[in-house]
Design a protein around this motif. Structure first.
Motif, PDB file in Angstrom:
ATOM      1  N   ALA A   8       0.842  -1.201   0.000  1.00 18.18           N
ATOM      2  CA  ALA A   8       0.000   0.000   0.000  1.00 18.18           C
ATOM      3  C   ALA A   8       0.873   1.246   0.000  1.00 18.18           C
ATOM      4  O   ALA A   8       1.995   1.253   0.536  1.00 18.18           O
ATOM      5  N   ALA A   9       0.388   2.306  -0.617  1.00 20.56           N
ATOM      6  CA  ALA A   9       1.098   3.582  -0.612  1.00 20.56           C
ATOM      7  C   ALA A   9       1.166   4.131   0.804  1.00 20.56           C
ATOM      8  O   ALA A   9       0.210   4.019   1.590  1.00 20.56           O
ATOM      9  N   PRO A  27       7.294   6.825  -2.887  1.00 27.85           N
ATOM     10  CA  PRO A  27       7.318   5.885  -4.020  1.00 27.85           C
ATOM     11  C   PRO A  27       7.327   4.439  -3.520  1.00 27.85           C
ATOM     12  O   PRO A  27       7.910   4.122  -2.473  1.00 27.85           O
ATOM     13  N   THR A  28       6.691   3.561  -4.260  1.00 22.24           N
ATOM     14  CA  THR A  28       6.705   2.139  -3.932  1.00 22.24           C
ATOM     15  C   THR A  28       8.116   1.582  -4.124  1.00 22.24           C
ATOM     16  O   THR A  28       8.804   1.946  -5.085  1.00 22.24           O
ATOM     17  N   VAL A  34       5.483  -1.037 -10.679  1.00 21.17           N
ATOM     18  CA  VAL A  34       4.220  -0.301 -10.595  1.00 21.17           C
ATOM     19  C   VAL A  34       3.731   0.052 -11.997  1.00 21.17           C
ATOM     20  O   VAL A  34       4.466   0.636 -12.792  1.00 21.17           O
ATOM     21  N   ASP A  35       2.483  -0.306 -12.278  1.00 23.20           N
ATOM     22  CA  ASP A  35       1.865   0.140 -13.517  1.00 23.20           C
ATOM     23  C   ASP A  35       1.350   1.567 -13.356  1.00 23.20           C
ATOM     24  O   ASP A  35       1.560   2.423 -14.212  1.00 23.20           O
ATOM     25  N   VAL A  82      -1.224  -0.109  -8.202  1.00 27.11           N
ATOM     26  CA  VAL A  82      -1.560  -1.175  -9.153  1.00 27.11           C
ATOM     27  C   VAL A  82      -0.273  -1.621  -9.825  1.00 27.11           C
ATOM     28  O   VAL A  82       0.442  -0.799 -10.425  1.00 27.11           O
ATOM     29  N   ASP A  83       0.059  -2.929  -9.710  1.00 26.65           N
ATOM     30  CA  ASP A  83       1.323  -3.399 -10.277  1.00 26.65           C
ATOM     31  C   ASP A  83       1.155  -3.811 -11.739  1.00 26.65           C
ATOM     32  O   ASP A  83       0.057  -3.735 -12.320  1.00 26.65           O
ATOM     33  N   ALA A  84       2.267  -4.245 -12.340  1.00 31.84           N
ATOM     34  CA  ALA A  84       2.273  -4.560 -13.771  1.00 31.84           C
ATOM     35  C   ALA A  84       1.355  -5.716 -14.118  1.00 31.84           C
ATOM     36  O   ALA A  84       0.913  -5.838 -15.273  1.00 31.84           O
TER      37      ALA A  84
END
Length: 279
Positions: A8-9, A27-28, A34-35, A82-84
């Motif tokens: 989570a952010a 930043p993640t 990250v998408d 939201v990831d890739a």
């Protein structure tokens, strides 16, 4: 095995400014591809995660929630990573911030040209007749508040010396207004723009009653304001900006003049201009 959710952010924080709220977060970590980040927001203290509250998808840990108008607005935000692979994180902790109230709301109007509404359509030559400026305003603008008509007396564009279509010279816009007595608590100048040149918005010298008092610097815009007059249209390419400055206490009983001498850069496109007494 169930797919692991992206983290989570964290560190979501908002900063209220005039007509906008600036949102930042951490930043993640690089281990997660990250998408995008999905930013959700809603007025008030709570924000549900739904398509209706989705404000933007961005690849950056930063979002400027703009065009909020002159009233102070309180918004709450949550960010979803939201990831890739399309996996979505849990929503971040909520962050609440309030935009700054404009002097156009808090002050008493002393002299106003136009309406502070994100549109410049009520001003002369708007929205796209800038080529007529040299003939219509050969000596710039000289406007008397409460007497002259903005639709013919105040041009929607103020050129600068970088504008060949306006003669590559300085241009002065003057606002005249009468006061029975000077404001006891001071006054503010509000300049709202619907847009400005994308890279050379430049600056102007501000003079009051013939005396230079400040140099005003304008934010770069998106350039489309020379041909479009409404920044409130959904999907508008215009980039509004807002400048509000406290004036020195030099206003007087009788006639006063505010001069904006554009001696640097290119054009700016007006939404409205006004002088407001502090309450």
């Amino acid at each position: 095995m169930p797919t692991a959710l992206p983290p989570a952010a964290t560190g979501v924080r908002g900063r209220g400014e005039l007509a906008r709220i600036v949102l930042d977060w951490e930043p993640t970590p690089w281990e997660t591809v990250v998408d995008h980040y999905a930013v959700h927001g809603a007025p008030g203290p709570h924000v549900p995660i739904s398509p209706e509250t989705l404000l933007v998808k961005t690849v950056y840990p930063h979002f400027e929630h703009s065009r909020l108008g002159g009233a102070a607005q309180r918004w709450t935000y949550r960010v979803v990573t939201v990831d890739a692979a399309g996996a979505r994180s849990r929503p971040s902790r909520p962050a609440t911030a309030t935009s700054r109230e404009s002097v156009t709301r808090s002050g008493i109007p002393l002299a106003v040209v136009g309406e502070f509404d994100g549109r410049g359509l009520e001003l002369a030559l708007s929205p796209h007749r800038y080529a007529d400026y040299p003939a219509a305003f050969p000596s710039g603008v000289d406007f008397r508040a409460g007497v002259d008509d903005p639709s013919s007396g105040w041009c929607y564009l103020q050129p600068g010396p970088d504008d060949g279509w306006a003669g590559r010279r300085d241009h002065r816009f003057r606002l005249r207004f009468e006061l029975t007595s000077p404001p006891t608590r001071g006054a503010d100048l509000a300049i709202w723009l619907i847009d400005s040149h994308a890279s050379k918005a430049g600056s102007a010298v501000l003079s009051i009653n013939g005396t230079p008092v400040d140099r005003l610097h304008f934010a770069n815009g998106a350039t489309k304001g020379s041909t479009l007059g409404d920044s409130t249209v959904p999907g508008s390419p215009l980039k509004p900006s807002y400048l509000e400055v406290r004036l020195p206490q030099v206003l007087r009983a009788g006639e006063n003049t505010i001069d904006l001498h554009k001696d640097d850069g290119s054009w700016i496109a007006y939404d409205a201009v006004g002088v407001f007494a502090r309450r």
